[in-house]
Scaffold this motif. Structure first.
Motif, PDB file in Angstrom:
ATOM      1  N   ILE A   8      -3.133  10.233  -0.786  1.00 21.21           N
ATOM      2  CA  ILE A   8      -3.259  11.258  -1.836  1.00 21.21           C
ATOM      3  C   ILE A   8      -2.439  10.841  -3.062  1.00 21.21           C
ATOM      4  O   ILE A   8      -2.909  10.928  -4.189  1.00 21.21           O
ATOM      5  CB  ILE A   8      -2.797  12.640  -1.306  1.00 21.21           C
ATOM      6  CG1 ILE A   8      -3.751  13.152  -0.216  1.00 21.21           C
ATOM      7  CG2 ILE A   8      -2.717  13.656  -2.448  1.00 21.21           C
ATOM      8  CD1 ILE A   8      -3.214  14.330   0.584  1.00 21.21           C
ATOM      9  N   GLY A  12      -5.271  10.316  -5.391  1.00 21.55           N
ATOM     10  CA  GLY A  12      -5.582  11.698  -5.787  1.00 21.55           C
ATOM     11  C   GLY A  12      -5.409  11.888  -7.283  1.00 21.55           C
ATOM     12  O   GLY A  12      -4.510  11.310  -7.888  1.00 21.55           O
ATOM     13  N   VAL A  22     -10.151  14.104  -4.711  1.00 20.18           N
ATOM     14  CA  VAL A  22      -9.901  13.033  -3.741  1.00 20.18           C
ATOM     15  C   VAL A  22     -11.234  12.390  -3.362  1.00 20.18           C
ATOM     16  O   VAL A  22     -11.489  12.083  -2.199  1.00 20.18           O
ATOM     17  CB  VAL A  22      -9.157  13.549  -2.479  1.00 20.18           C
ATOM     18  CG1 VAL A  22      -7.697  13.813  -2.775  1.00 20.18           C
ATOM     19  CG2 VAL A  22      -9.836  14.785  -1.902  1.00 20.18           C
ATOM     20  N   ILE A 154      -5.974  18.904   3.716  1.00 20.97           N
ATOM     21  CA  ILE A 154      -5.016  19.086   2.622  1.00 20.97           C
ATOM     22  C   ILE A 154      -4.837  20.577   2.342  1.00 20.97           C
ATOM     23  O   ILE A 154      -5.789  21.255   1.954  1.00 20.97           O
ATOM     24  CB  ILE A 154      -5.506  18.370   1.344  1.00 20.97           C
ATOM     25  CG1 ILE A 154      -5.777  16.881   1.627  1.00 20.97           C
ATOM     26  CG2 ILE A 154      -4.484  18.542   0.219  1.00 20.97           C
ATOM     27  CD1 ILE A 154      -6.462  16.131   0.482  1.00 20.97           C
TER      28      ILE A 154
END
Ligand code: 5GP
Length: 189
Positions: A8, A12, A22, A154
């Motif tokens: 991430i 991300g 993502v 997440i």
């Protein structure tokens, strides 16, 4: 899960409206090796809980749910977005507002695939306000199925979904929990 947090951080992208993009490894291009590690982690966390089915929601949960299902050795059912107004009585259905699209979808599951004896693990990619998981919890409730817990990739812990779902008594296992985020900066819990 360190591997997911690192990914991430690396790939991300924080966008306006508290949206984390993502799509390089989870939502568009999919890193199935990473999904495999995530699935094994949920299998470790929910070992001995008698999970016999995974329930997720169209569309972004399906990929991770399928790979997770291999680690559990169980089938996946996904709640489908229904495009027809008149729905026959052989389905469970619920309205789910979308965090990312700002729309409300009717999602359905056939009565054939959710049964009173089921012990369900809910899986989704993100937990934000909790509407998607609440929809799945409602579908499970209509079927009289038990919920063992929810596996989330997440969780944006600065949004209210995690508290809302845990307040219902559902065990939530999020593999990455974001405490705060802004462009170029992501902090985990
Ligand atoms: P909730 O229903 O908990 O508000 O939001 C969860 C759903 O919205 C997930 O199924 C996911 O598809 C989408 N979602 C929520 N937040 C994000 C985000 O920051 N990034 C992406 N890509 N999807 C999100």
């Amino acid at each position: 899960m360190r591997e997911l947090e690192e990914r991430i951080r690396r790939d991300g992208i924080v966008e306006d409206g508290d949206v984390l993009k993502v799509d390089g490894f989870l939502n568009h291009q999919m890193d199935v090796e990473l999904f495999g590690a995530m699935g094994r982690e949920w299998a470790r966390l929910f070992a001995g809980e008698g999970v016999n089915k995974i329930l997720t929601i169209e569309a972004s949960g399906i990929g991770i749910a399928c790979i997770a299902a291999q680690a559990f050795g169980v089938p996946v059912v996904f709640a489908k977005k229904s495009r027809t107004k008149n729905i026959a009585g052989d389905v469970y259905r619920v309205e789910v507002p979308s965090f990312t699209h700002g729309t409300v979808s009717t999602v359905i599951v056939s009565r054939r695939f959710l049964l009173p004896g089921d012990r369900l693990l809910l899986i989704d990619d993100f937990l934000a306000n909790g509407a998607a998981l609440e929809g799945l919890i409602a579908l499970a409730g209509q079927a009289g199925a038990q919920i063992v817990g929810a596996g989330v990739a997440i969780e944006k812990a600065f949004q209210p979904g995690g508290d809302r779902i845990r307040a219902k008594g559902v065990r939530v296992e999020s593999l990455a929990r974001i405490k705060s985020m802004s462009p170029g900066q992501i902090e985990f819990c």
